[in-house]
Design an enzyme around this catalytic site. Structure first.
Site, short mmCIF file in Angstrom:
data_model
loop_
_atom_site.label_atom_id
_atom_site.label_comp_id
_atom_site.label_asym_id
_atom_site.label_seq_id
_atom_site.Cartn_x
_atom_site.Cartn_y
_atom_site.Cartn_z
N GLU A 118 4.39 0.74 4.25
CA GLU A 118 4.34 0.48 5.64
C GLU A 118 2.99 0.37 6.11
O GLU A 118 2.02 1.49 5.76
CB GLU A 118 5.19 1.48 6.37
CG GLU A 118 6.50 1.41 6.09
CD GLU A 118 7.34 2.53 6.25
OE1 GLU A 118 6.88 3.48 6.88
OE2 GLU A 118 8.44 2.48 5.85
N GLU A 173 12.59 2.49 3.57
CA GLU A 173 11.98 2.81 2.33
C GLU A 173 13.00 2.70 1.12
O GLU A 173 12.41 2.39 -0.07
CB GLU A 173 11.76 4.43 2.37
CG GLU A 173 10.38 4.74 3.20
CD GLU A 173 10.67 4.64 4.62
OE1 GLU A 173 11.71 4.42 5.24
OE2 GLU A 173 9.62 4.97 5.42
N PHE A 209 4.55 9.63 4.04
CA PHE A 209 4.72 11.27 3.97
C PHE A 209 6.14 11.44 2.64
O PHE A 209 7.03 10.87 3.00
CB PHE A 209 5.17 11.84 5.16
CG PHE A 209 3.95 11.76 6.05
CD1 PHE A 209 3.22 12.89 6.34
CD2 PHE A 209 3.76 10.36 6.79
CE1 PHE A 209 2.12 12.79 7.19
CE2 PHE A 209 2.84 10.35 7.92
CZ PHE A 209 1.77 11.41 8.08
N ASP A 258 8.05 13.68 3.04
CA ASP A 258 9.15 14.22 3.85
C ASP A 258 10.17 12.99 3.78
O ASP A 258 11.36 13.33 4.44
CB ASP A 258 8.56 14.59 5.14
CG ASP A 258 7.43 15.41 5.11
OD1 ASP A 258 7.49 16.43 5.55
OD2 ASP A 258 6.12 15.00 4.78
N PHE A 259 9.58 11.82 3.72
CA PHE A 259 10.70 10.63 3.96
C PHE A 259 11.48 10.32 2.77
O PHE A 259 12.29 9.35 2.81
CB PHE A 259 9.72 9.31 4.40
CG PHE A 259 8.81 9.53 5.66
CD1 PHE A 259 8.97 10.66 6.51
CD2 PHE A 259 8.06 8.48 5.88
CE1 PHE A 259 8.31 10.64 7.66
CE2 PHE A 259 7.18 8.67 6.92
CZ PHE A 259 7.02 9.68 7.56
N HIS A 307 6.87 16.35 8.68
CA HIS A 307 5.45 15.61 8.09
C HIS A 307 4.65 16.51 7.46
O HIS A 307 3.56 16.11 7.24
CB HIS A 307 4.97 14.86 9.26
CG HIS A 307 5.40 13.80 9.68
ND1 HIS A 307 6.58 13.72 10.81
CD2 HIS A 307 5.19 12.36 9.57
CE1 HIS A 307 6.95 12.78 11.02
NE2 HIS A 307 6.14 11.71 10.25
C1 LIG Z 1 11.55 7.31 7.45
C2 LIG Z 1 10.25 7.21 8.27
N1 LIG Z 1 9.24 5.90 7.48
C3 LIG Z 1 8.16 5.91 8.28
C4 LIG Z 1 7.76 6.63 9.21
C5 LIG Z 1 6.27 6.81 9.55
N2 LIG Z 1 6.33 6.09 11.24
C6 LIG Z 1 6.39 6.89 12.08
S1 LIG Z 1 6.74 5.95 13.68
C7 LIG Z 1 6.54 4.57 12.71
C8 LIG Z 1 6.67 3.39 13.29
C9 LIG Z 1 8.33 3.27 14.24
O1 LIG Z 1 8.21 2.20 14.82
P1 LIG Z 1 9.31 1.63 15.90
O2 LIG Z 1 10.75 2.06 15.45
O3 LIG Z 1 9.05 0.39 16.53
O4 LIG Z 1 8.95 2.67 17.10
P2 LIG Z 1 7.59 3.01 18.06
O5 LIG Z 1 6.75 3.54 17.15
O6 LIG Z 1 7.11 1.36 18.22
O7 LIG Z 1 8.28 3.46 19.26
C10 LIG Z 1 6.57 4.65 11.20
C11 LIG Z 1 6.37 3.71 10.28
C12 LIG Z 1 8.45 7.55 9.65
N3 LIG Z 1 8.29 8.78 10.73
N4 LIG Z 1 9.94 7.98 8.95
#
Ligand SMILES: Cc1ncc(C[n+]2csc(CCOP(=O)(O)OP(=O)(O)O)c2C)c(N)n1
Ligand SMILES: Cc1ncc(C[n+]2csc(CCOP(=O)(O)OP(=O)(O)O)c2C)c(N)n1
Ligand SMILES: [Mg+2]
Ligand SMILES: [Mg+2]
Lengths: 338, 331, 338, 331
Positions: A30, A71, A94, A96-97, A140
């Site tokens: 990502e 993922e 992370f 954690d994921f 995290h």
């Molecule tokens: C399972 C998982 N993968 C990746 C992340 C890292 N991460 C946190 S927020 C985010 C983007 C989320 O995008 P969106 O769903 O569009 O929400 P927004 O931040 O735009 O509100 C990512 C990739 C995570 N927290 N959990």
């Protein structure tokens, strides 16, 4: 003086060198580039959430792939590609994921070779960030490497400084087995000497960080520097510690650990993970089984408590094992009397 | 089926309701702008994701909800918390990691929750909320309360398997569940036009046997109307709905994000699409509410946020005694 | 003579009694009824893949829910429902499937209470089948309870016979914390005395299966009967074993284990899981730390090898720890000399 | 878009190709019928899921594939293995848990694989294959081989998040991937009409930006044509396709299943919808192939299966020395 760079830079340089060396190495995760589909169009806007893959996108067209947040799909894709001649380095941002993609790792990648009667080769690396200290809270900040260590078929590397990061990641990429590569997020800015040319550090060979005859301290990942700090202070009060960095928890260099304990007769294991079924218990059990005759004191384990990682800095600082706790543990085993 | 709803629902809202909605949106906005400023001073630890710009979504949906109803939120959760009635001072204290916080400082920005308010938590796992909401909706159904569950999630989360399979489960079980896809254009630095393979997230609804609706997320009334329909249908046993709310976030993905991946879409949004400005024009234009009344709300909210920050800064941190409590009910 | 029923029947009866007792108990899982949507229309066609939930569907209308194959969604739903007044018992058919839904279990259910500052209560039970012996191969035979045991916020129960199954499941359902309830698939047809009326077995209280002064054998789940068989044979060669069944690995009854080792001075742990970071290492480390002064011999662990579970009966029979290996381990520690 | 394809593609297939296809289908059928019989004697251990009735799917798809191409299969994998060229005797030996098996007896029915043939394994995890196939398709794309990846999965698996998010990833990365949803009406004892919230699995394609096609799974030619189009498009860079193949399995979910959940749909399928019967009628009716030629195939296949079973029964089991090998390449 030799060149000093950060852990982050060491990782970035390794990826760059391995991608130059071997066309089959590809990188995915990502925002490993960042900016995909953005109208403003700046690609490589992020280079990973903490910048580890920055710059690779432009240097290696088509070989740094951003991914949707899925993922299972992209870690699985890295695994599938590895069975077909690629050497993918996938980033699970992370550790954690892991819960949303663990199946692909432990039921697929880890088991292919055995289930398929030795006919599969799956050279995939899963880079992932672990550990507490960034006030990133319960989802995290975890130290989940014991879970991966427990799985037959996986290798688990835990570089403790920039030099280790480069050597172990180079090995991970060239290794023919699936490797979970655990980067401690609080180490990215740590600085150390790192040769410019490529080199590998073999898996399963512990690093003897410091030698001493009074107590063996085995420490993992970021805990290596905590243990070293403790050993410095212990030395000034006359206790000489052997500090070992196993580098990889799977394979584990049992010989070096056992030899050290046979000499010192005492063991402290420092593991940032929560205390149940972690690597500290694993190493303690190994020693209680294989080096019991040399043991002169109870084995001490310095770990996080059996709780999620708290958010508040006040609590998190108490949560993470520190040098003082290692010193106390070492002293208690050195001073122990039947 | 997918379609765009017209926005023509002010009629059903009393002046009091309108003021409440305005207060909620203004509280979210000021809370977030203030956290942004305070974060810059270095006093707020950790990862903080701000909801500013998206207020109409949380507010438009949650204004239909009551104690029977539960919501699940995301890493960008402050707005959902405020809209569902979580105490603003406790939230601010939580963000500062204080003992007086919503979670006693143990959760932080990404985990603010208040179960007593039906707020099942912000969530650090993208796609973590939709399965949980299938469960709160199931509980409401089992108990016959008429309650609904609402899962808020982002465009990025709409690609996560956990979200997608929850849509199917909600339909199969005919749950009173609403899935609100907040499409703010990006998941971190990745555009939703790239990561979502369909034209709209709402287009996925058909594949899971439920209605899909697209609304203008800068328009409180549009959200309010679409959510109202979906929630009424759900309460009456009509099953789940997927609502896609389109808008832009005002700040970076998290505090510290340089945002080099996007052009100046925020300036335009702030200038021309601001849900608060549009709300004010609409309700004062129609004479439902006076400018004075709204100004009064503004200053009350400002005072509340000032007090929240001051109290949060003053509050004690948790102590050693708190470290190992609250893991289990009994152990 | 008291009534004897099977492990499967004991579980079924428990679910029935708890559902009768408490309206908030609901059951869900793939084909927990079976036949959903079938034109022939026989509902309750399966009652779970191995029949544990059979009959509940008709007795408790609307409270036994079949699910699509989407473990994250329905396990998550069980968790969400638990926060809102239900006591769901969700079935994760094989523990091996945890990889597609682990996030909901370890990042959500397990952490709610802590992350939310003590304000959440999540009384969910996840019933799941583990263990080797049915020639079900690498993805349907694992003993993954150490992974759950390692997670703060989860409780892990491992009933070793029908009596334990009923008492522990009753407790699990009434317990206010998330419980991973691990049923060994090779035990379903095992028979034992089980009272008809409801009863609970408290978590964290080991069962002393047999008393002896020469060696402590701690065994888990199905390994309890293997250890008992070994103890019988050991007794006939003059070695008296204390056999302990911890019943729950989290919480773990450390007191009973330590007391026993303080008496016997010797420990063997029998764990069907693979050897790294498992419960055997956890208990060994505990003893090496807390009862070192009493230990008179190395700690032995009898576990599966560090490999996936093989399919062929020839290999699987070698894979699973058996009484002979326990006997050998016990003798080696009893005979050990410095 | 979702539509039903006409079946009119015999023209492109030579008599030799037709005989090959028939041989493959007949081999699968006889293999499965025989495993069914042998299982009943108690000599075959473990869980065995038979593919009989579904032969046209594996065969229709795999007849387009070559060494560049990889497939991922399911717990019901024998048919896919045979269609992708895995050695039938080695398969049978594997099912008996013998050292001479495809996986040296370590895998069993649910894990038969042959990487050298691009057969990435049966899979004990529902939804395990689609992510992997994104990867084999990616590898083909990176290497410019023109190869494709094909994920076979069931109606039940179409509800698994891993499958759904793979559809999206394949579109986003524009992968040469084909997703073949084998809708045999049931996942274990659960009807797909219940568990799949949309009318058709293929209806989900639109939500993930790819074409969705429904084909009659009892008709080899229908499958062959739809797969051919999708595979050609994928090879040419046109991205992924979702193909839903509808049919019925002839046996229970696994051997031992009493099947009280279904009426006598199997008898009808065997009588009137059997892909082998229909194939034979079609190709002999048009004069492309003679009955004699097909009969010869039948007896050759019968001999092969007899030999496979006999050799499997005779073969040695793996030994202690095999227990701990093959976990790592190096450790
Ligand atoms: C399972 C998982 N993968 C990746 C992340 C890292 N991460 C946190 S927020 C985010 C983007 C989320 O995008 P969106 O769903 O569009 O929400 P927004 O931040 O735009 O509100 C990512 C990739 C995570 N927290 N959990
Ligand atoms: C993740 C996971 N969940 C559940 C199962 C148990 N299981 C095995 S096959 C099956 C049904 C699959 O149905 P479908 O996908 O339609 O394939 P079919 O058996 O009809 O070929 C289930 C539930 C599993 N193996 N993996
Ligand atoms: Mg977004
Ligand atoms: Mg099916």
């Amino acid at each position: 003086m030799a060149r000093e760079i950060s852990y982050r830079e060491a990782l970035n340089e390794t990826l760059r060198q391995e991608m130059e060396r071997d066309q089959s190495v590809i990188v995915m995760g990502e925002d490993n580039s960042g900016g995909a589909g953005s109208p403003a169009g700046e690609q490589d806007a992020w280079g990973g959430v903490l910048g580890v893959t920055k710059g690779l996108y432009h240097q290696f067209p088509g070989r740094v792939l951003d991914t949707p947040i899925s993922e299972s799909a992209f870690v699985g894709a890295a695994i599938g590609a590895a069975t077909r001649g690629q050497r993918p380095v996938a980033e699970l941002m992370f550790i954690d994921f892991m819960g949303v993609c663990f199946d692909q790792i432990f039921n697929q990648a880890a088991k292919f070779r055995y289930m398929f009667g030795g006919k599969a080769v799956t050279p995939v690396v899963i880079r992932t960030m672990y550990g507490a200290g960034l006030r990133a809270a319960a989802q995290h900040s975890q130290s989940l490497y014991p879970l991966f260590t427990s799985i037959p078929g996986l290798k688990v590397a835990m570089p403790s400084n920039p030099y280790e990061a480069k050597g172990l990641l180079t090995q991970a990429i060239r290794d023919d087995d699936p490797v979970i590569f655990c980067e401690h997020k609080a180490l990215y800015d740590s600085i150390g000497e790192v040769p410019e040319e490529s080199y590998t550090i073999p898996f399963g060979e512990a690093n003897i960080v410091r030698e001493g005859d009074d107590v063996t301290i085995v420490a993992l990942g970021r805990m290596v520097s905590v243990a070293s700090e403790a050993a410095d202070q212990l030395a000034s009060s006359g206790v000489q510690a052997d500090v070992l960095d196993p580098r990889t928890t799977s394979p584990l260099d049992t010989d070096t650990i056992l030899e050290s304990v046979e000499n010192t007769g005492r063991l402290v294991v420092v593991d940032e993970a929560t205390p149940r079924c972690n690597v500290a218990t694993d190493i303690s059990a190994l020693v209680a089984k294989e080096a019991f005759g040399s043991l002169r004191a109870p084995i001490e384990m310095v770990t996080a408590p059996h709780t999620p990682v708290p958010f508040s800095d006040a609590l998190e600082d108490m949560y993470i094992p520190d040098a003082q706790r290692v010193i106390n543990a070492a002293k208690s085993v050195v001073e122990w009397e039947r | 089926m997918t379609g765009t709803l017209p926005t023509q629902a002010t009629g059903e809202l009393s002046a009091e309701s309108l003021l409440d909605a305005y207060r909620t949106m203004r509280t979210i906005r000021m809370f977030e702008e203030r956290v942004h400023d305070e974060f810059a001073t270095g006093e707020i630890p950790g990862f903080v994701h701000l909801y500013a710009g998206e207020e109409a979504s949380a507010t438009g949906v949650c204004s239909h909800l009551d104690d029977r109803d539960a919501i699940a939120s995301t890493h960008r959760g402050h707005g959902h918390c405020i809209a569902k009635g979580v105490d603003v001072k406790a939230m601010m204290a939580e963000i500062y990691g204080k003992r007086t916080g919503s979670c006693q400082g143990k959760g932080g920005s990404m985990h603010i929750a208040d179960l007593s308010k039906g707020m099942l938590g912000a969530n650090g796992i993208v796609g973590g909320g939709p399965p949980l909401i299938c469960g709160t909706a199931l509980a409401a159904k089992q108990q016959g309360t008429g309650g609904v569950g609402v899962a808020f999630f982002g465009d990025g989360a709409s690609n996560q398997g956990t979200t997608l399979e929850s849509l199917n489960l909600a339909s199969v079980w005919n749950l009173p569940a609403i899935f609100v896809a907040e499409n703010n254009g990006y998941a971190e630095a990745t555009a939703s036009t790239w990561s979502v393979a369909s034209d709209n997230i709402a287009d996925r609804a058909a594949g899971f046997g439920m209605p899909g609706v697209i609304v203008d997320g800068f328009d409180f009334f549009a959200v309010h109307e679409a959510a109202g329909e979906a929630i009424t249908r759900a309460r009456e046993g009509g099953g789940p709905t997927l609502i896609e709310v389109k808008f832009t976030r005002y700040f970076g993905h998290f505090e510290g994000d340089q945002q080099t991946y996007r052009a100046d879409e925020v300036a335009n949004a702030r200038e021309n699409l601001d849900c608060l400005k549009r709300f004010r024009e609409r309700v004062t234009g129609g004479g439902e509410v006076t400018d004075e009344a709204l100004d009064t709300v503004d200053s009350e909210v400002a005072a509340l946020i000032d007090a929240a920050v001051a109290e949060a800064k003053d509050a004690p941190k948790p102590s050693q005694a708190d470290l190992e409590t609250d893991v289990y009910v009994s152990y």
